[in-house]
Scaffold this active site. Sequence first.
Site, PDB file in Angstrom:
ATOM      1  N   ARG A  76      12.005  -2.210  10.513  1.00 24.19           N
ATOM      2  CA  ARG A  76      10.958  -1.672  11.392  1.00 24.19           C
ATOM      3  C   ARG A  76      10.767  -2.601  12.575  1.00 24.19           C
ATOM      4  NH1 ARG A  76       5.715   0.253   7.977  1.00 24.19           N
ATOM      5  NH2 ARG A  76       4.669  -0.993   9.561  1.00 24.19           N
TER       6      ARG A  76
ATOM      7  N   LYS B  94       0.830  -1.206   0.000  1.00 22.87           N
ATOM      8  CA  LYS B  94       0.000   0.000   0.000  1.00 22.87           C
ATOM      9  C   LYS B  94       0.870   1.264   0.000  1.00 22.87           C
ATOM     10  CE  LYS B  94      -1.903  -1.076   3.967  1.00 22.87           C
ATOM     11  NZ  LYS B  94      -1.124  -2.316   4.253  1.00 22.87           N
TER      12      LYS B  94
ATOM     13  N   ARG C 121       0.092  -8.697  13.712  1.00 24.02           N
ATOM     14  CA  ARG C 121      -0.511  -7.753  12.762  1.00 24.02           C
ATOM     15  C   ARG C 121      -1.468  -8.469  11.813  1.00 24.02           C
ATOM     16  NH1 ARG C 121       4.767  -5.446  10.429  1.00 24.02           N
ATOM     17  NH2 ARG C 121       3.490  -4.135   9.082  1.00 24.02           N
TER      18      ARG C 121
ATOM     19  N   ARG D 276      -9.137   1.319   9.524  1.00 17.22           N
ATOM     20  CA  ARG D 276      -8.682  -0.036   9.814  1.00 17.22           C
ATOM     21  C   ARG D 276      -9.689  -0.784  10.682  1.00 17.22           C
ATOM     22  NH1 ARG D 276      -2.907   0.691   9.241  1.00 17.22           N
ATOM     23  NH2 ARG D 276      -1.820  -1.290   9.538  1.00 17.22           N
TER      24      ARG D 276
ATOM     25  N   ARG E 291      11.898  -6.269   4.221  1.00 23.65           N
ATOM     26  CA  ARG E 291      11.743  -4.815   4.101  1.00 23.65           C
ATOM     27  C   ARG E 291      12.829  -4.079   4.878  1.00 23.65           C
ATOM     28  NH1 ARG E 291       6.094  -1.978   5.319  1.00 23.65           N
ATOM     29  NH2 ARG E 291       6.295  -3.062   7.314  1.00 23.65           N
TER      30      ARG E 291
END
Length: 210
Positions: A155, A13, A166, A88, A122
Site C-alpha cells: 500500500r 482491525k 499515520r 476517527r 503487509r
Amino acid sequence: MNLVFLGPPGAGKGTQAARLSQKAGIPHVSTGDLFRNHIKNQTELGKKIKAVLDAGDLVPDEVTTELVRQRIKERDAAKGFILDGFPRTIPQAEALESIAAVRHVLLFDLTEDEIVIRLSGRRVALASGRVYHIVFNPPKKEGVCDVSGEKLVIRPDDDPSAIRNRLKVYRNLTEPLVDFYKHRGLLNVINAAQSGDEVFLSVCSVLGLG
Ligand code: AP5
C-alpha cells in the site's frame, strides 16, 4: 449488532473485521477500502483524496461521514455492521451517534514497534481485498493472492514516512475516542499482540459469540 473497530493503523482491525463479518453475517464497512475503491475507479472523489491517503492524512469529516451514512443504509447492513476505521475523530463519533446506535466498541491495542513491523510486512491484493503479511500470514505462493491469483502490492501509505504520519494523526485525532467511548461504557480493549486466532477468540468472547 452495530460494532466499531478502533485502533492504530496496522493493529489488525481489517483482518479481524473480515473474519467476524463471515461468522456474524454482517458487512465489514472499511472507510479505507471505500476510499481506495474510489481511487482505483478514478471517481471525482478518488482523484481529490488520493494524495490525502498516500500521505496518511485524514479525509475531511463531512465527506467521510456522508459516505458511511449512505453505506450503512444499504440492505445488507439492516441487521448490523462492523465499522473499521470510522469514526476517527470526535466530530465523526458525534455524527455517528445521530445516525446509528453503537452496541460495542473494540479497541485493538498494539505498541508502535509492533505496528511498524506489521505495516512494513503487509502485502495486499487490490481486487480481492485480501491482506497478507510476509512473515505472519504469507500467501501460499510468494507475491500472489491465494484467492484471485493477482499480484500482491505494498500500500502506498505503508512507506516509512506515511506510517510515521499515520501514527501521529492517530495519537492526535483518533486516540481521544478511547475516552469518548469509555465514558459511554462501550469500550472493550482487545490485546492485538496475540496471534490472529487468539485475537479472534477475544473478539468473539467480548461479543458473546461461541
Ligand atoms: P485504513 O485503511 O482504515 O487504514 P488504517 O486504520 O491505517 O488501518 P490499516 O488498514 O493500516 O490496518 P488494520 O488495523 O486494518 O490492520 P490489518 O488487518 O491490515 O485507512 C487508510 C486511510 O484512509 C487513512 O490513512 C485516511 O487517509 C483514510 N481514512 C480512512 N478512514 C477515515 C476516516 N474515518 N476519516 C478520515 N479519513 C479516513 O493488519 C496489518 C498487517 O498485520 C497485515 O499484514 C496483517 O496480515 C498483519 N496482522 C494482522 N493481525 C495480525 C496478528 N494478530 N499477528 C500478526 N500479524 C497480523
